[in-house]
Design an enzyme around this catalytic site. Structure first.
Site, mmCIF file in Angstrom:
data_model
loop_
_atom_site.group_PDB
_atom_site.id
_atom_site.type_symbol
_atom_site.label_atom_id
_atom_site.label_comp_id
_atom_site.label_asym_id
_atom_site.label_seq_id
_atom_site.Cartn_x
_atom_site.Cartn_y
_atom_site.Cartn_z
ATOM 1 N N ASN A 1 0.833 -1.195 0.000
ATOM 2 C CA ASN A 1 0.000 0.000 0.000
ATOM 3 C C ASN A 1 0.876 1.255 0.000
ATOM 4 O O ASN A 1 1.959 1.285 0.597
ATOM 5 C CB ASN A 1 -1.013 0.003 1.161
ATOM 6 N N GLU B 1 0.259 5.189 0.644
ATOM 7 C CA GLU B 1 -0.711 6.203 1.072
ATOM 8 C C GLU B 1 -0.304 7.591 0.581
ATOM 9 O O GLU B 1 0.784 7.787 0.018
ATOM 10 C CB GLU B 1 -0.833 6.147 2.602
ATOM 11 N N CYS C 1 -4.004 0.463 -2.535
ATOM 12 C CA CYS C 1 -3.879 -0.777 -1.763
ATOM 13 C C CYS C 1 -2.755 -1.653 -2.319
ATOM 14 O O CYS C 1 -2.390 -1.559 -3.500
ATOM 15 C CB CYS C 1 -5.175 -1.569 -1.816
ATOM 16 N N GLU D 1 -2.913 -4.789 -3.030
ATOM 17 C CA GLU D 1 -3.426 -5.653 -4.101
ATOM 18 C C GLU D 1 -3.394 -4.922 -5.444
ATOM 19 O O GLU D 1 -3.066 -5.507 -6.485
ATOM 20 C CB GLU D 1 -4.865 -6.087 -3.799
ATOM 21 N N CYS E 1 -10.279 -5.171 0.219
ATOM 22 C CA CYS E 1 -11.428 -4.250 0.231
ATOM 23 C C CYS E 1 -12.304 -4.512 -0.994
ATOM 24 O O CYS E 1 -11.908 -5.222 -1.929
ATOM 25 C CB CYS E 1 -10.955 -2.794 0.261
ATOM 26 N N CYS F 1 -10.712 -3.716 -4.332
ATOM 27 C CA CYS F 1 -9.663 -4.672 -4.714
ATOM 28 C C CYS F 1 -10.245 -6.024 -5.087
ATOM 29 O O CYS F 1 -9.709 -6.716 -5.951
ATOM 30 C CB CYS F 1 -8.613 -4.794 -3.616
#
Ligand code: THU
Length: 129
Positions: A43, A45, A54, A56, A87, A90
């Site tokens: 990830n 940010e 993310c 993924e 999530c 994803c």
């Protein structure tokens, strides 16, 4: 469970590199693609929170760029008190490149704790129009 050690090591190394200064929640992911290669992501940010991506998403982008077209397995590793699942966004990204047999492996620092299918996590998904 099938041998996942190489996949786990890729995801674990990616997790260590995660850029998560806002949530302090580092996530790593590793995809095993149809061409037998492994691609990792973490990830990343951003101070503008919605710009964050993310693990993924990063791993899937790397797979596509590396010539993979399908996900055989994707392993996600995190440090929380409970295992995390990808999530919703994803899961939709995973579905885009999944096979009927695609596995989602959920791991913590100790190893893989659970394996789930895409359909279990995203039933009745949007897949055609
Ligand atoms: N995150 C992932 O990278 N993958 C997941 O499956 C769930 C959440 C990230 C997004 C954000 O950087 C941090 O974890 C906290 O939500």
């Amino acid at each position: 469970m099938k041998n996942y050690h190489q996949l786990f090591n890729f995801a674990s190394e990616a997790q260590n590199k995660a850029y998560a200064p806002y949530s302090h929640f580092k996530v790593g992911a590793a995809v095993e693609s149809d061409n037998g290669q492994i691609f990792a992501g973490c990830n990343v940010e951003n101070i503008s929170y919605p710009c964050g991506t993310c693990a993924e998403a990063g791993a899937i982008a790397a797979m596509v760029c590396g010539g993979g077209t399908k996900i055989r397995r994707i392993l996600v590793i995190s440090d929380g008190a409970t295992l995390i699942t990808p999530c919703g966004a994803c899961l939709q990204r995973i579905l885009e490149f999944s096979l009927p047999e695609t596995e989602i492996l959920l791991a913590d620092r100790e190893g893989v704790k659970k394996t789930m299918s895409v359909n279990e996590l995203l039933p009745n998904a949007f897949k055609e129009f």
